[in-house]
Design an enzyme around this catalytic site. Structure first.
Site, PDB file in Angstrom:
ATOM      1  N   GLU A 210       0.767  -1.231  -0.213  1.00  0.00           N
ATOM      2  CA  GLU A 210       0.003   0.009  -0.010  1.00  0.00           C
ATOM      3  C   GLU A 210       0.909   1.315   0.089  1.00  0.00           C
ATOM      4  O   GLU A 210       0.492   2.216  -0.798  1.00  0.00           O
ATOM      5  CB  GLU A 210      -0.871  -0.171   0.984  1.00  0.00           C
ATOM      6  CG  GLU A 210      -2.002   1.077   1.491  1.00  0.00           C
ATOM      7  CD  GLU A 210      -1.804   1.331   2.918  1.00  0.00           C
ATOM      8  OE1 GLU A 210      -1.476   2.497   3.328  1.00  0.00           O
ATOM      9  OE2 GLU A 210      -2.284   0.590   3.739  1.00  0.00           O
TER      10      GLU A 210
ATOM     11  N   GLU B 260      11.138   3.632   1.451  1.00  0.00           N
ATOM     12  CA  GLU B 260       9.698   3.345   2.097  1.00  0.00           C
ATOM     13  C   GLU B 260       9.834   2.814   3.701  1.00  0.00           C
ATOM     14  O   GLU B 260       8.954   2.956   4.375  1.00  0.00           O
ATOM     15  CB  GLU B 260       8.782   2.855   1.308  1.00  0.00           C
ATOM     16  CG  GLU B 260       7.242   3.274   1.688  1.00  0.00           C
ATOM     17  CD  GLU B 260       7.082   4.800   1.505  1.00  0.00           C
ATOM     18  OE1 GLU B 260       6.081   5.204   1.983  1.00  0.00           O
ATOM     19  OE2 GLU B 260       7.720   5.344   0.467  1.00  0.00           O
TER      20      GLU B 260
END
Length: 1011
Positions: free
Chosen positions: A88, A165
């Site tokens: 996600e 990330e």
């Protein structure tokens, strides 16, 4: 939630037809509910993708979009725990067509703010990506749908993408390791014991987040992200649905479906006959609490009878919660608050949940009271009066939904279609549901409602848990409490519920109406101002934004800043103490029943410089709302010993909870540095509470809302002046003036709060004991807006704060990957509302991060702010913040709250001198001038003018760091390290091996991780 499909045989209803004239329907309880969702273009592409498209004009020129994927954390293998959530995150980072967070930048460039308008969530069973975008240009919808198409099959998972990330995901993980997170984790594990769900929290494992390979992430994405498991939802202000369907087909239709995609497995949650008991000790907990949960399979909603049962179940929880509220307002209650609800935990299981907060060492007493009340319902049921109150409440709710059926927000409709796809929940037209509820509700009996108490049996997969900051109870105590109440129920010793007497009328004797002294029309804002005979000023604006909403706020200058320090703490408790007793002439538990079936509420607030009351009501209940305001001004609250005992006990528990919270010392230090050690900003202590004089507190509160001549009231909403004006004259104009003026203050002569910002650089580390390490940073700068530039700089500071927030997120998250989110806030509330002089305050940057790099990230943020001051932002930066501001402004124009706020700010503007139309126009002109002038150069000048320049010469930094354990501190004496001040530290507080539980229902919190 809409639940039924419109009966094609039902007669068509006129758009504005009133609910009270709505015809009943013939009910066949066995009639199936339609599978096809109502009001939407619904279908599947050849590759298996489901789509929902609906035209909806609220808000105008906006679309709420979503991509739903039936794949969540429960599908992860052991080495993938946390990967569903990582996917996600990566979607917003890079796809085949976008890289380096270009998706985020593009969406912000069209006014879709990161976080507010572009977001995603991962739960145990699904992942949902959401966008809220403007569609006033033809290409914008197509581009937004292209982004969702990229998410569906084209997310890029490279080593570089993943490394960038990890830090953001780790910071999100760290944010879940506070007291609430630990309790919720343990609670989840206990509820799901024996199921795969117990070991598949969406946030995942730290080791997986830090070490998972791109191949593992890519494998999960390719295995579970298949078009037949996905749906695209588009609800917005479209000219037609077919054009949107064609766009979906254009962007998604050429994607090739998998040959043999895996079937999504179903993971059962085993039931258990014997209850599970647990006592959790959490040293940082906000207080003591009890939770009783009973699990059961999710009921299918397929027939009208199922819907009737759902209504009866809803009535049960409303009635039970009303009892709990009344118990909590009795003398020496067993709990401070208690509520019950049903919630779907995971796809196959829902639970009946009761949660209470109670005094320290009071968990067993609270548990007994909760069990007793459910047993009382099983033995004696609810009374007919209790059910009539609940029936009126539900009828009022569906009436409101019916009246505003053409004004639903696109995001709300989008969420309904999401639940249709993910949970197979039928979707209705509100018209038919209103008819159905109006038909069914009168015939649902008290005995039918009462039977739902049987689902709270301790033999029905029941879990009973307590939470305490210090251990005072044991499992045997909980077992004894259950045995005791079960025995009392078996022997029928529990007495029936004793209903309170409820008066018929809120105002027993209607006041003599006042009259209008002066009436002024302000055509430029569509408002009318009335000056009443008692001196109150009332301004109303009629709107058609929501058919069932009227909002109002009244304010008067003069508040807590006028008090001596010796009176401050007592008087600041006035609203709390008076509210517990009843500020409208009746105890809250009685007033709750008096207002059954009416949608009207009024709240009060006493601030530093103003006293305000505000309310929200249905147009049909405007008289009730005005009566409450009348009662507020004519009631003298007189505290008794028992009345104040529970309030002070709750206040002391709240102070102790703050003292246990590691963030308290952090926020206290930030206030102390930025505002000085003034009593107004100093945190309240137990010692302060014990000095509070309840009589003095209530006397002050009574005087705050006594003299109508000092108040200005703004009313906005669906108002018919022919109906509203007589009510305004009777209940607002009828408020008597006191014999002597009370709390008359000139806004220019109010006492200012004493606060000063440090003149140099101050950096402080607050070391706080923690169970698990947390680190929070606040970087603050003084702000001063000059009187001569005030009308422009008020707008400039809004643009500047948004610019700083955007750039700091870009640098610290997207470039360095070290934070989850950042916020920039402006505080100007310490200034008195004078019409002259400069305005002082501060602007603060807040973020959480790894303790080891907190100081480094502060320096990076300072470098970025200095760069903006010296070099200015880019043209793209300016265009983005202008677009975000414009889209927010356009959305606001469609909301009553916005217009109410604008009218109030016009009265409170330093330019106001009796004509709000003028001050309104000046504010609008100031905004327009700043928007036209905003450029990289003017933004740079504003940053230099509003903040210290250079910014590195005057600021404060407060960093919350974990305090090392005594053993580690001793070791550091013998093994000094130049970086020892910022080492990662984990400390254990309390008994080793503690289990923790959550009192927060986690459906959209604990089992959900948001980007």
């Amino acid at each position: 939630m809409e639940l039924l499909a419109v009966d094609s045989a039902a007669p068509a209803l006129t758009k504005k037809q009133g609910f009270r004239w709505l015809k009943l329907v013939n009910v066949n309880l066995d009639e199936p509910l339609a599978n096809k969702p109502y009001g939407v273009e619904y279908g599947r592409l050849d590759n298996g993708l489901t789509y929902y498209v609906r035209c909806n004009s609220k808000p105008k020129m906006r679309a709420a979009l979503a991509l739903a994927v039936k794949a969540g954390s429960v599908l992860e293998e052991e080495d993938e725990r946390g990967v569903a959530h990582i996917v996600e995150h990566l979607a917003f980072s890079a796809t085949e067509k976008y890289t380096n967070h270009d998706i985020v930048k593009f969406l912000e460039s069209i006014g879709a703010e990161f976080g507010a308008c572009q977001n995603a969530m991962t739960s145990a069973d699904e992942t949902v990506y959401e966008l809220f975008v403007p569609v006033d240009k033809p290409e914008l919808l197509s581009q937004a749908l292209l982004v969702l198409a990229e998410f569906s099959t084209e997310v890029r998972v490279s080593g570089d993408d993943l490394e960038k990330e990890r830090g953001a995901v780790m910071e999100e993980y760290r944010g879940t390791r506070n007291a609430n997170g630990r309790m919720q984790d343990a609670h989840w594990n206990l509820m799901m014991e024996g199921s795969r769900y117990a070991e598949r929290l969406p946030i995942g494992l730290e080791k997986v987040i830090k070490t998972v390979s791109p191949d593992v992430v890519k494998q999960f994405y390719r295995k579970w992200y298949h078009l037949e498991n996905m749906a695209v939802i588009a609800v917005g202000d479209f000219p037609d649905t077919q054009t949107v369907v064609d766009l979906i087909r254009s962007h998604f239709g050429n994607k090739v479906p998998a040959n043999d995609p895996p079937i999504i497995p179903c993971f059962p949650v085993p039931s258990h006959e014997d209850p599970r008991f647990s006592c959790f000790v959490e040293s940082e907990a906000a207080g003591s609490a009890v939770m009783i949960s009973c699990k059961m399979p999710v009921n299918e909603l397929t027939t009208v009878k199922d819907y009737r049962d759902l209504l009866a179940e809803s009535m049960f929880f409303h009635a039970l919660n009303q009892r709990f509220f009344k118990i909590s307002r009795k003398n020496d209650p067993p709990f401070f608050s208690c509520s019950a609800a049903a919630d779907v935990l995971v796809r196959p299981v829902k639970a009946y949940i009761m949660t209470s907060s109670c005094k320290e060492k009071g968990t067993v007493e609270a548990l007994q009271s909760m069990l007793t009340e459910v047993a009382r319902v099983r033995l004696h049921g609810f009374s007919e009066r209790e059910i009539s109150v609940v029936r009126a409440l539900l009828m009022s709710e569906i009436e409101s939904a019916y009246l505003e059926r053409d004004q639903m927000q696109s995001t709300s409709l989008r969420d309904e279609y999401l639940q249709h796809f993910l949970r197979n929940e039928p979707v209705v037209g509100v018209d038919y549901e209103a008819q159905l509820q109006k038909t069914l509700l009168p015939y649902i009996t008290a005995s039918e409602v009462s039977k739902y108490a049987g689902n709270f049996q301790t033999s029905s997969s029941c879990v009973i848990k307590t939470i305490e900051p210090r251990a005072t109870g044991i499992v045997d105590d909980l077992k004894s409490a259950v045995l005791k109440i079960n025995t009392l129920e078996k022997e029928n010793i529990i007495s029936p519920w004793d209903d309170e007497h409820v008066p018929e009328e809120i105002v027993s004797v209607k006041p003599n109406p006042g009259y209008i002294v002066l009436q002024t029309e302000y055509s430029n804002i569509g408002a009318t101002e009335l000056v009443l005979s008692n001196g109150m000023r009332v301004c109303y604006k009629c709107t058609d934004l929501l058919d069932d909403q009227v909002l109002f706020t009244g304010f008067s200058y003069g508040g807590l800043s006028e008090l001596l320090e010796s009176d401050y703490f007592a008087c600041s408790m006035g609203s709390t103490i008076a509210g517990e007793i009843g500020v409208f002439g009746y105890r809250p538990s009685v007033l709750m029943d008096m207002l059954a079936g009416k949608r009207a509420e009024v709240n009060t607030k006493i601030g530093a410089y103003m006293r305000t009351f505000s309310g929200d009501c249905s147009p049909s209940d405007l008289e009730t709302a005005m009566q409450l305001v009348y009662q507020l001004f004519t009631t003298n609250v007189e505290p008794g010993a028992e009345d104040t005992k529970i309030v002070m006990q709750m206040a002391e528990e709240a102070v102790r909870a703050q003292e246990r919270d590691p963030y308290t010392a952090f926020s206290n230090k930030a206030r102390e540095l930025n505002y000085g050690n003034s009593y107004f900003f100093r945190p309240i202590t137990i010692g302060d509470l014990r000095k509070v004089d309840p009589v003095r507190a209530c006397d002050y509160f009574n005087n705050c809302f006594k003299d109508p001549s000092t108040f200005t009231v703004a009313i906005v909403g669906n108002i018919d002046p022919a109906i509203a004006c007589p009510l305004i004259l009777q209940y607002l104009g009828g408020i008597p003036q006191p014999s002597q003026p009370l709390l008359h203050f000139s806004r220019d002569n109010l006492s200012g709060l004493p606060f000063t910002f440090p003149t140099t650089i101050t950096r402080e580390v607050v070391s706080s004991p923690m169970v698990e390490e947390q680190c929070s940073v606040q970087l603050s700068f003084p702000v001063e807006l000059k009187n001569e530039n005030m009308m422009e700089d008020v707008h400039y500071i809004g643009f500047v704060s948004k610019l700083l927030e955007t750039k700091i997120v870009q640098i610290l998250r997207f470039k360095h990957g070290q934070i989850y989110s950042a916020g920039v806030s402006v505080f100007l509330g310490g200034n008195k509302p004078s019409r002259v002089g400069n305005v002082r305050g501060d602007i603060s940057v807040n973020f959480s991060c790894d303790p080891q790099i907190s100081s480094t990230l502060v320096d990076v943020a300072l470098d970025e702010i200095l760069h903006l001051q010296e070099e200015g932002p880019s043209d793209e930066d300016i265009l983005s913040i202008l677009e975000i501001e414009q889209r927010t402004y356009e959305n606001g124009l469609q909301e009553n709250y916005y217009w109410l706020d604008r009218i109030l700010r016009s009265y409170q503007s330093r330019l106001y001198s009796g004509d709000i139309g003028v001050s309104f126009e000046v504010q609008d002109e100031g905004r327009s001038r700043v928007r036209k002038a905003l450029s990289p150069l003017t933004a740079q000048n504003a940053l230099q003018r509003i903040l210290p320049f250079p910014c590195k010469q005057q600021y404060t930094v407060v960093i919350l760091m974990p305090r090392a354990s005594l053993l580690k501190r001793l070791k550091s004496v013998f093994k000094p390290s130049p970086q020892s001040y910022s080492r990662d530290v984990k400390i254990l507080v309390g008994v080793a091996g503690l289990a923790m539980f959550a009192i927060v229902i986690w459906k959209y919190s604990r089992n959900t991780s948001k980007t």
